[in-house]
Design an enzyme around this catalytic site. Structure first.
Site, mmCIF file in Angstrom:
data_model
loop_
_atom_site.group_PDB
_atom_site.id
_atom_site.type_symbol
_atom_site.label_atom_id
_atom_site.label_comp_id
_atom_site.label_asym_id
_atom_site.label_seq_id
_atom_site.Cartn_x
_atom_site.Cartn_y
_atom_site.Cartn_z
ATOM 1 N N TYR A 21 -5.981 10.670 7.755
ATOM 2 C CA TYR A 21 -5.798 11.121 6.369
ATOM 3 C C TYR A 21 -5.936 9.937 5.396
ATOM 4 O O TYR A 21 -6.711 9.995 4.442
ATOM 5 C CB TYR A 21 -4.422 11.758 6.243
ATOM 6 C CG TYR A 21 -4.132 12.418 4.916
ATOM 7 C CD1 TYR A 21 -4.729 13.622 4.570
ATOM 8 C CD2 TYR A 21 -3.223 11.851 4.024
ATOM 9 C CE1 TYR A 21 -4.437 14.248 3.354
ATOM 10 C CE2 TYR A 21 -2.924 12.473 2.820
ATOM 11 C CZ TYR A 21 -3.527 13.675 2.486
ATOM 12 O OH TYR A 21 -3.232 14.287 1.292
ATOM 13 N N ASP A 71 5.486 5.684 9.301
ATOM 14 C CA ASP A 71 6.100 6.435 8.202
ATOM 15 C C ASP A 71 6.464 5.445 7.088
ATOM 16 O O ASP A 71 7.255 4.530 7.314
ATOM 17 C CB ASP A 71 7.356 7.125 8.734
ATOM 18 C CG ASP A 71 7.854 8.250 7.853
ATOM 19 O OD1 ASP A 71 7.793 9.406 8.279
ATOM 20 O OD2 ASP A 71 8.317 7.952 6.744
ATOM 21 N N GLY A 124 -9.399 8.485 5.605
ATOM 22 C CA GLY A 124 -10.305 9.545 5.138
ATOM 23 C C GLY A 124 -10.292 9.627 3.618
ATOM 24 O O GLY A 124 -11.339 9.680 2.957
#
Ligand code: UDP
Length: 314
Positions: free
Chosen positions: A146, A274, A149
């Protein structure tokens, strides 16, 4: 009245955007592959003659022969569990989808606004994050499909602008919540509200000291629409988000209080990569768009809790 294409039109942000664009008297074509988008989000518009839905995956080229004024490229799974389910598909959506939409925008001479993300900053080493910060993304981690991308999609926007003169706008969206989120979305606000409403344990990943800055969807949509109408030579990227920062524990406490829940906290391992903190600098949005969010977390959580309560009754 404009003719506007919204990719990801059945998703959380896409459907909220379609509603506002229709309310303002525009014609809207919504595309969605229904991977995470849901028909129920656009059900209210299906009878509106100004609205058209096309089931289409943007990783495939799209042929449209009618003139289009503006394209909002919102199509992409955005919650970590969803975008990690098939990471290669996520990268294809970000990169091939962006290429296809930029090709279309260039051919139709339409303005295109890309929904980029605060995830381009990765686990930021600078806090809060201005647009000039280049980020700290792990290129081989579980979030990179993600993050990278979306970074590549931004690069494509600016390259199409430089090489072909495509009219581009790029926004970086920070954590957003509100009605039309999928109850199975897997992100923190939806998970916690549903757990609280059902008096189930609230899942805290890690020790809950990590922070996020939560923006109510109506505020975000107004910023997005202002960006599309901003001066022609302003391309962004521009951060859109609410700079009020909370720890995940603070969020849990607010949700428990507002729902009157008996839920207890359950601490689970923190997923890898995270981000520990996230908060936008929104000076660019304030200066260029005259925009700042108005809705406090305590205010925005109320209609969001009501929405999830209704979803649970279905
Ligand atoms: N999180 C959590 N419990 C959950 C879901 C998420 O504690 O049930 C944490 C997650 O690890 C992250 C933060 O909440 O630190 C925000 O996660 P989310 O998936 O909403 O979005 P992100 O900002 O990480 O893309």
């Amino acid at each position: 009245m404009k003719k506007i294409l919204v990719t990801g039109g059945a998703g959380f942000l896409g459907s909220n955007l379609c509603k506002k664009l229709l309310d303002e008297g525009n014609e809207v074509i919504a595309l969605d592959n229904l991977y995470t988008g849901r028909m129920e989000n656009i059900q209210p518009f299906l009878k509106n003659p100004a609205f058209q839905f096309i089931e289409h995956d943007i990783i495939n080229p799209l042929k449209i022969d009618v003139p289009i004024d503006e394209i909002y490229n919102a199509a992409c799974p955005a919650s970590p569990p969803h975008y990690q389910k098939s990471p290669t598909f996520t990268t294809k959506t970000c990169v091939l989808g962006m290429l296809n939409m930029l090709e279309l925008a260039t051919k139709l001479q339409a303005k295109i606004l890309q929904f980029s993300t605060s995830e381009v900053y990765g686990d930021p080493q600078i806090h809060p994050q201005p647009e000039s910060y280049r980020g700290s993304v792990n290129p081989i981690g579980i979030r990179s499909c993600y993050d990278e991308g979306k970074r590549c999609a931004e690069a494509l926007c600016f390259d199409y602008n430089r090489e072909f003169g495509t009219r581009i706008k790029v926004i970086r969206i920070f954590n957003t919540y509100g009605p039309n989120m999928d109850p199975a979305d897997g992100r923190v606000v939806s998970n916690m509200i549903i757990q609280a409403l059902q008096n189930k344990d609230i899942t805290i990943y890690g020790d809950g000291t990590q922070t996020r800055s939560f923006c109510y969807v109506d505020d975000l949509i107004s910023g997005i629409m202002r960006m599309m109408q901003s001066r022609e030579d302003f391309k962004g990227p521009v951060n859109l988000g609410n700079p009020n920062e909370f720890t995940i524990l603070e969020l849990a406490e607010k949700i428990i209080k507002l729902t009157g829940s008996h839920s207890k906290l359950q601490f689970n391992p923190l997923p890898s990569d995270d981000p520990m903190q996230r908060k936008p600098v929104i000076e660019t949005a304030s200066k260029e768009l005259g925009w700042k969010p108005e809705i406090l977390l305590d205010e925005g959580l109320i209609p969001t809790i009501r929405y999830f309560d209704q979803q649970l009754e279905k």
